[in-house]
Each structure stands twice: as structure tokens, then as C-alpha cells.
Design an enzyme around this catalytic site. Structure first.
Site, PDB file in Angstrom:
ATOM      1  N   MET A 163       8.740   4.897   5.032  1.00 26.94           N
ATOM      2  CA  MET A 163       8.911   3.512   4.582  1.00 26.94           C
ATOM      3  C   MET A 163      10.166   3.371   3.715  1.00 26.94           C
ATOM      4  SD  MET A 163       6.674   1.925   6.196  1.00 26.94           S
ATOM      5  CE  MET A 163       7.049   0.341   5.498  1.00 26.94           C
ATOM      6  N   GLU A 164      10.464   4.379   2.938  1.00 30.14           N
ATOM      7  CA  GLU A 164      11.662   4.323   2.094  1.00 30.14           C
ATOM      8  C   GLU A 164      12.926   4.320   2.948  1.00 30.14           C
ATOM      9  OE1 GLU A 164       8.281   5.237  -0.385  1.00 30.14           O
ATOM     10  OE2 GLU A 164       8.911   6.041   1.549  1.00 30.14           O
ATOM     11  N   ASP A 191      24.236 -10.935   4.405  1.00 30.52           N
ATOM     12  CA  ASP A 191      24.517 -11.811   3.268  1.00 30.52           C
ATOM     13  C   ASP A 191      26.004 -11.894   2.965  1.00 30.52           C
ATOM     14  OD1 ASP A 191      23.825 -13.443   0.948  1.00 30.52           O
ATOM     15  OD2 ASP A 191      24.378 -11.672  -0.236  1.00 30.52           O
ATOM     16  N   LEU A 208       0.798  -1.219   0.000  1.00 31.96           N
ATOM     17  CA  LEU A 208       0.000   0.000   0.000  1.00 31.96           C
ATOM     18  C   LEU A 208       0.837   1.279   0.000  1.00 31.96           C
ATOM     19  CD1 LEU A 208      -2.780  -1.237   2.421  1.00 31.96           C
ATOM     20  CD2 LEU A 208      -2.775  -1.254  -0.083  1.00 31.96           C
ATOM     21  N   CYS A 209       2.142   1.156  -0.209  1.00 30.02           N
ATOM     22  CA  CYS A 209       2.999   2.345  -0.311  1.00 30.02           C
ATOM     23  C   CYS A 209       2.773   3.046  -1.646  1.00 30.02           C
ATOM     24  CB  CYS A 209       4.476   1.945  -0.244  1.00 30.02           C
ATOM     25  SG  CYS A 209       5.114   1.761   1.406  1.00 30.02           S
ATOM     26  N   HIS A 210       2.859   4.355  -1.604  1.00 27.14           N
ATOM     27  CA  HIS A 210       2.783   5.138  -2.832  1.00 27.14           C
ATOM     28  C   HIS A 210       4.163   5.160  -3.497  1.00 27.14           C
ATOM     29  CE1 HIS A 210      -0.586   6.688  -0.459  1.00 27.14           C
ATOM     30  NE2 HIS A 210      -1.158   6.931  -1.624  1.00 27.14           N
TER      31      HIS A 210
END
Length: 164
Positions: free
Chosen positions: A119-120, A134, A81-83
Site C-alpha cells: 500500500m505504501e 496538479d 485499515l493499513c498498519h
């Protein structure tokens, strides 16, 4: 919960509890910044390799930096749901604490848009930490990624917020 209630609500649920994307069309575009931070703890052997840049997979921190930046740019592809945002800047920085064998990752994202970039920043920080894992897992499978969190955000209707 009514619109007049001052309690925060879950913005991605409608009045019937159904998932929805938030409509930001009527919001003003403003300068927005978000900073996220997380930590990666390694054992002594992996820390020594990381510190000496002697990891068999190459230069760890620059690889993690690029991975974090790429992740921020693709955030809307992974979080449903992120733009999609026009990012004006994404930066990923590292600080090392030899005593605790801890690498702190700090990711900053900026935009001039109708919705924030929290969020970014969180995505950049998380993917940078996963990239360190990793690249160092051959030397330490017990690497700990911890305390990924939003440190601050500025701009928008809700104003500035800091988690010091």
C-alpha cells in the site's frame, strides 16, 4: 470460507463479514519490499513544458518525488485499515517516453516488519502521479493517469510475487 480452504479470502473482513484490521501480532518480522508502477500521459504542449522543465509551478519531477515519499509515510492515515509501518526506504523514479508523451512512475518501499509495504508503494506512485497532474494541469486538463498497479512484492509468509 473455512481456515482450511485454500482459496484466498478478504483479509479485512471477519467471519461475519464485518470490517476489521488484520492482527499481525503473531507474524514474524521479515524484510519486505514492494514496487508499484503507474503512467501519466500528457498532450504535446504539456509534455514539451515538462520535458523542458519550463512548467510555471516549478520543477515537476522533484516535487512529485517528494510528494510520493511523503504519501508513503502517511499511508496509514489515509487508508483506514493499513498498519503504521517503520519504512526503511521509499524511492520514486521516473522514465520518460517522448514518442507516447508518457511518464512512467516507479515507486519502491521497504521495511523490516510484520506486514507488507504494497500500500505504501501504491500510495507513493499514485500521489506522485497526482502531483504531476496538479503541476501540469494549466497546460493540459486532459492528462491521463493510468495503470497504477503493484509490480512486485517480496518477503512475508506469502513469499515473492511478480507482475511482469
Amino acid at each position: 470460507m473455512s481456515q482450511t480452504d485454500l482459496s484466498p479470502t478478504l483479509s479485512h473482513l471477519d467471519e461475519n463479514g464485518q470490517v476489521r484490521m488484520v492482527d499481525v501480532g503473531a507474524k514474524a518480522s521479515t524484510d519486505r519490499t514492494a514496487v508499484a508502477e503507474g503512467r501519466v500521459r500528457l498532450n504535446a504542449h504539456a509534455w514539451g513544458l515538462l520535458s523542458a522543465q519550463a512548467n510555471a509551478k516549478g520543477e515537476v519531477l522533484n516535487t512529485a518525488r517528494i510528494a510520493g515519499i511523503l504519501a508513503a509515510k502517511r499511508c496509514a492515515e489515509l487508508i483506514p485499515l493499513c498498519h503504521s509501518l517503520p519504512l526503511s526506504f521509499v524511492g520514486v523514479d521516473f522514465s520518460a517516453d517522448d514518442a507516447s508523451r508518457t511518464l512512467t512512475i516507479r515507486a519502491t518501499s521497504r521495511t523490516h516488519h510484520q506486514t507488507g509495504v504494497e500500500m505504501e508503494a501504491m500510495m507513493a506512485c499514485s500521489v506522485a502521479a497526482l502531483t504531476v497532474y496538479d503541476m501540469c494541469k494549466a497546460a493540459d486538463k486532459g492528462i491521463i493517469i493510468e495503470q497504477v498497479r503493484l509490480r512486485s512484492k517480496t518477503g512475508g509468509k506469502s513469499g515473492d510475487w511478480h507482475n511482469d
